[in-house]
Design a protein around this motif. Structure first.
Motif, PDB file in Angstrom:
ATOM      1  N   GLU A 146       1.164  -1.109   0.323  1.00 16.40           N
ATOM      2  CA  GLU A 146      -0.099  -0.036   0.324  1.00 16.40           C
ATOM      3  C   GLU A 146       0.390   1.586   0.016  1.00 16.40           C
ATOM      4  O   GLU A 146       0.071   1.999  -0.500  1.00 16.40           O
ATOM      5  N   ALA A 147       2.083   1.556   0.314  1.00 14.76           N
ATOM      6  CA  ALA A 147       3.271   2.240   0.534  1.00 14.76           C
ATOM      7  C   ALA A 147       3.905   2.261  -0.284  1.00 14.76           C
ATOM      8  O   ALA A 147       4.499   3.176  -1.163  1.00 14.76           O
ATOM      9  N   PHE A 148       4.253   1.441  -1.688  1.00 15.97           N
ATOM     10  CA  PHE A 148       5.770   1.234  -1.892  1.00 15.97           C
ATOM     11  C   PHE A 148       5.577  -0.401  -2.926  1.00 15.97           C
ATOM     12  O   PHE A 148       4.577  -0.666  -2.825  1.00 15.97           O
ATOM     13  N   THR A 149       6.013   0.168  -4.376  1.00 18.09           N
ATOM     14  CA  THR A 149       6.097  -0.745  -5.488  1.00 18.09           C
ATOM     15  C   THR A 149       7.641  -0.840  -5.778  1.00 18.09           C
ATOM     16  O   THR A 149       8.512  -0.269  -5.806  1.00 18.09           O
ATOM     17  N   VAL A 150       7.692  -2.500  -5.467  1.00 14.67           N
ATOM     18  CA  VAL A 150       9.338  -2.800  -5.874  1.00 14.67           C
ATOM     19  C   VAL A 150       9.684  -3.827  -6.955  1.00 14.67           C
ATOM     20  O   VAL A 150       8.537  -4.313  -6.873  1.00 14.67           O
TER      21      VAL A 150
ATOM     22  N   THR B   4       9.088   2.190  -6.402  1.00 12.50           N
ATOM     23  CA  THR B   4       8.652   3.830  -6.277  1.00 12.50           C
ATOM     24  C   THR B   4       7.440   4.216  -4.711  1.00 12.50           C
ATOM     25  O   THR B   4       6.911   3.356  -4.300  1.00 12.50           O
ATOM     26  N   ARG B   5       7.362   5.519  -4.299  1.00 13.84           N
ATOM     27  CA  ARG B   5       6.526   4.935  -3.834  1.00 13.84           C
ATOM     28  C   ARG B   5       5.343   7.123  -3.659  1.00 13.84           C
ATOM     29  O   ARG B   5       5.897   7.881  -4.471  1.00 13.84           O
ATOM     30  N   ALA B   6       4.011   6.425  -3.479  1.00 15.65           N
ATOM     31  CA  ALA B   6       3.429   7.991  -3.851  1.00 15.65           C
ATOM     32  C   ALA B   6       3.667   8.207  -5.505  1.00 15.65           C
ATOM     33  O   ALA B   6       3.625   9.869  -6.285  1.00 15.65           O
ATOM     34  N   GLY B   7       3.836   7.351  -6.563  1.00 18.58           N
ATOM     35  CA  GLY B   7       4.217   8.030  -8.046  1.00 18.58           C
ATOM     36  C   GLY B   7       6.173   8.343  -8.628  1.00 18.58           C
ATOM     37  O   GLY B   7       6.281   8.570  -9.439  1.00 18.58           O
ATOM     38  N   ARG B   8       6.552   8.321  -6.880  1.00 22.24           N
ATOM     39  CA  ARG B   8       8.024   8.750  -7.282  1.00 22.24           C
ATOM     40  C   ARG B   8       9.304   7.939  -7.072  1.00 22.24           C
ATOM     41  O   ARG B   8       8.583   6.833  -6.096  1.00 22.24           O
TER      42      ARG B   8
ATOM     43  N   ARG C 299      13.033   5.493   7.081  1.00 23.64           N
ATOM     44  CA  ARG C 299      12.626   6.744   6.799  1.00 23.64           C
ATOM     45  C   ARG C 299      12.439   7.272   4.895  1.00 23.64           C
ATOM     46  O   ARG C 299      11.508   7.892   4.619  1.00 23.64           O
ATOM     47  N   LYS C 300      12.771   5.921   3.722  1.00 24.67           N
ATOM     48  CA  LYS C 300      12.287   6.181   2.544  1.00 24.67           C
ATOM     49  C   LYS C 300      10.988   5.439   2.238  1.00 24.67           C
ATOM     50  O   LYS C 300      10.554   6.300   1.206  1.00 24.67           O
ATOM     51  N   LEU C 301      11.194   4.727   3.136  1.00 26.58           N
ATOM     52  CA  LEU C 301       9.708   4.186   2.543  1.00 26.58           C
ATOM     53  C   LEU C 301       8.762   3.510   3.785  1.00 26.58           C
ATOM     54  O   LEU C 301       7.457   3.812   2.963  1.00 26.58           O
ATOM     55  N   GLU C 302       9.092   4.093   4.642  1.00 31.03           N
ATOM     56  CA  GLU C 302       7.934   3.369   5.976  1.00 31.03           C
ATOM     57  C   GLU C 302       6.910   5.114   5.963  1.00 31.03           C
ATOM     58  O   GLU C 302       7.332   6.022   6.167  1.00 31.03           O
TER      59      GLU C 302
END
Length: 227
Positions: free
Chosen positions: A134-138, A146-150, A203-206
Motif C-alpha cells: 500500500e505504501a510502495f512498489t518494488v 517507487t512511492r506515491a508515484g515517484r 525513512r525512505k519507505l515507511e
C-alpha cells in the motif's frame, strides 16, 4: 484441516497447546521427543511444527536440520532459551520463527496462523517482477522502488538489503545472513551496519519509520518483510 505437530516434553504445556489448538479446529499430533517427532513428521506430514529445543533425546536444532533434509514445513520454535546466539542457531538451521517462554497463547496462535499462510510461499515465485504494498512498489528486475508515484533513490547497499527481505516475504532473515550476504564473512559481527541501513530504508519507505509496517525488527534475531 490444518495439522500441527507439537514437539514438547512438558505434559502440562502439551495439554494446554492441544486443548487450545483443537478448540480452533487444528489437528494435533504431540511428540515428547525428537525421535518421535521425526517419525510423526514423515508419517503424518504436518502443515506446521511447533518445536521445543530442550528435548530429552536430542537438541531441537538437530530436529530442525533433520526436517530440512526433506521438507520445507514451517517450524515455529517455542523455547526457554533466550540467548541471541541460540536463537540465531535455530533460525540458521531452518526455523521460520522463534517465541520464548513464557509466552502468550494469543501470540503463539497468531504466529502459527502466519506460518501456515506462508506454507509453500516462503520465497517469491520464480519470475516475479513486481512486489506491491500500500505504501510502495518494488520492481525486482529494473531494481527500482517507487512511492506515491515517484522514484525512491536507494544506495546499492540499501537495495541489496531490501531485495533479500522482499524475496523472503514473511520469513525471518537473521542478522548473520544479511551481514554475510551484503558485507561478506569478514563483517558478520557488525550489527551496527544493519541498524544504520535499516533505519535509512524505513525513512525512505515507511509512513512512520519509528513504527514500521513493512520492515520489521525481531530483536536479537533479525528482520522480516511483511507485505
Amino acid at each position: 484441516m490444518t495439522r500441527v505437530l507439537v514437539v514438547e516434553d512438558d505434559p502440562q504445556l502439551v495439554r494446554a497447546l492441544v486443548i487450545n489448538l483443537r478448540a480452533r479446529r487444528y489437528g494435533v499430533d504431540p511428540a515428547p521427543d525428537g525421535a518421535t517427532a521425526l517419525r510423526l513428521a514423515a508419517a503424518r506430514r504436518p502443515d506446521v511444527v511447533v518445536l521445543d529445543l530442550g528435548l530429552p533425546d536430542m537438541d531441537g536444532v538437530d530436529v530442525i536440520k533433520a526436517l530440512r533434509g526433506w521438507t520445507r514445513v514451517p517450524v515455529l520454535v517455542l523455547s526457554a532459551r533466550r540467548a541471541s546466539d541460540e536463537k540465531v542457531a535455530a533460525l540458521d538451521a531452518g526455523a521460520d520463527d522463534y517465541i520464548t517462554k513464557p509466552f502468550s497463547m494469543d501470540e503463539l496462535l497468531a504466529r502459527l496462523r502466519a506460518a501456515v499462510r506462508r506454507t509453500g510461499a516462503t520465497a517469491l515465485a520464480p519470475g516475479t517482477a513486481l512486489v506491491t504494498t500500500e505504501a510502495f512498489t518494488v520492481d525486482l528486475i529494473a531494481k527500482k522502488v517507487t512511492r506515491a508515484g515517484r522514484d525512491v533513490r536507494l544506495t546499492p547497499t540499501e537495495w541489496h538489503l531490501l531485495e533479500i527481505l522482499i524475496r523472503n516475504p514473511g520469513r525471518l532473515v537473521t542478522r548473520k545472513h544479511l551481514l554475510h550476504e551484503v558485507w561478506g564473512a569478514s563483517r558478520s559481527d557488525r550489527t551496527n551496519y544493519l541498524r544504520v541501513y535499516m533505519a535509512q530504508l524505513r525513512r525512505k519507505l515507511e509512513a512512520d519509520p519509528s513504527h514500521p509496517r513493512y520492515l520489521i525488527t525481531e530483536p536479537g534475531m533479525g528482520y522480516r518483510f511483511e507485505g
